[in-house]
Design an enzyme around this catalytic site. Structure first.
Site, PDB file in Angstrom:
ATOM      1  N   SER A   1     151.113  27.848   8.989  1.00 33.26           N
ATOM      2  CA  SER A   1     150.188  27.337  10.028  1.00 33.26           C
ATOM      3  C   SER A   1     150.747  26.940  11.287  1.00 33.26           C
ATOM      4  CB  SER A   1     149.261  26.382   9.516  1.00 33.26           C
ATOM      5  OG  SER A   1     148.459  25.404  10.360  1.00 33.26           O
TER       6      SER A   1
ATOM      7  N   TYR B   1     147.626  18.206   6.391  1.00 37.08           N
ATOM      8  CA  TYR B   1     147.696  19.574   6.235  1.00 37.08           C
ATOM      9  C   TYR B   1     148.915  20.376   6.549  1.00 37.08           C
ATOM     10  CZ  TYR B   1     146.216  24.386   7.020  1.00 37.08           C
ATOM     11  OH  TYR B   1     146.206  25.852   7.240  1.00 37.08           O
TER      12      TYR B   1
END
Length: 346
Positions: free
Chosen positions: A136, A161
């Site tokens: 990501s 995350y």
């Protein structure tokens, strides 16, 4: 394209196949003639019926097999790998969402760390030609140098995350080094498109504007994002599948390049390499809908970053392609889908 692989009905496992990107990738691979096994736990992080709608489309293909399995179910993962003998594995299953990770941190350890470890172990015990996995753009965290480059250090995540995705990259490197498994990590930048997730900005804004409800505009609309249309993103993955990561002969431990290695390991950015300010993004949605948004301006959210821009030269050099769908086109496609899917009367 990739005809050498199609002759033998190449077998590909796509985890997270009922998810946004996993669905689009699976459908593209099936259209291209691959044999696709889809894996998903169909959790209730968001509307399960949307996931079922995606799966229904995939199940129309005779070369698609679906397995309702959670990544943390090691026994079921191992059994699947042993029975199927996959050629390639594309790991897109993960607990997504920066903001959700602040409120539900333990969920991320299970899906994104323990779950990915099970995939790595399965690839070790049942060798595959190439493991491609989703990272990501959030891993860039506190980095300020633009555009974000895979050659820069990314050790300052702003949310769990992001930390879990950086951990995936480190775990993949360890397995590439120990067991010679070719691994490629893809740092996706603000993916959007048809059949998108309800927790993403485009979906939430469209839904709220149509309902005449206010939208929350963080950082007063001054955030900039590198929005990447899902079809472009899928094209990148498809082109990378038959290009397993290889050791970088010029790599040096004295001046280590984070994006390559002495092991068969590689990291790429997947982005449009252009930014759109959030306020402009909202204007494009308003123009398409023919309706103004009621804006609730708010400061920056914790764990978020003001700007994100991808440097994609390595990617373009490797696959002779880069995402380029204009934001106006992508947003229009999404809204057309949304209106049809939800039977909205304008």
């Amino acid at each position: 394209m990739n005809s050498i692989f199609l002759m033998s009905k190449t077998s590909i496992l796509v985890t997270g196949a009922a998810g946004f990107i996993g669905f689009h990738l699976s459908r593209r691979l099936l259209i291209d003639g691959y044999k696709v096994d889809g894996l998903d736990n169909i959790n209730n992080y968001y509307d399960v019926s949307l996931k079922q709608s995606r799966l229904a489309i995939l199940k129309d293909f005779s070369d698609f097999d679906f397995h309702k399995i959670d990544l943390i179910d090691k026994l079921s993962i191992d059994k699947l790998f042993k029975e199927k003998k996959f050629d390639f594995v594309i790991n897109l299953a993960a607990q997504a969402g920066v903001r959700y990770s602040i409120e539900n941190p333990y969920t991320y350890l299970e899906s994104n760390i323990a779950g990915f470890l099970n995939i790595l172990e399965a690839c070790r015990n049942n060798p595959v030609k190439h493991l491609v996995y989703a990272s990501s753009s959030s891993v860039y965290g506190a980095n300020k140098k633009m555009p974000f480059s895979t050659h820069d250090n990314v050790d300052h995540p702003l949310a769990l995350y992001a930390a879990s995705k950086k951990s995936n990259e480190l775990m993949a490197h360890a397995y590439s080094s120990l067991y010679n498994i070719p691994t490629t990590g893809l740092r996706f930048f603000s993916a959007y498109g048809t059949y998108g997730r309800p927790d993403m900005a485009l979906f939430m804004f469209t839904k709220a504007i149509l309902a005449g409800e206010p939208i929350n505009v963080y950082n007063h609309g001054k955030m900039k994002r590198d929005f990447t249309y899902v079809d472009d993103l899928v094209e990148c993955i498809v082109r990378l599948i038959p290009k397993p990561a290889t050791p970088d002969k010029s790599w040096s431990g004295l001046n280590p390049d984070p994006s390559t290695s002495f092991a068969p390991y590689k990291i790429y950015n997947v982005g449009n390499s252009s930014t759109v300010e959030l306020s402009r993004y909202i204007e494009i949605i308003e123009e398409k809908l023919g309706k103004k948004a009621i804006k609730n301006f708010l400061p920056m959210q914790v764990g978020d970053v003001p700007d994100a821009l991808a440097e994609v030269e390595d990617l373009q050099r490797e696959i002779n392609f880069k995402p380029s769908t204009p934001i106006e086109v992508g947003v229009s496609n999404f809204i057309d889908w949304y209106i049809e899917y939800y039977k909205v009367k304008l």
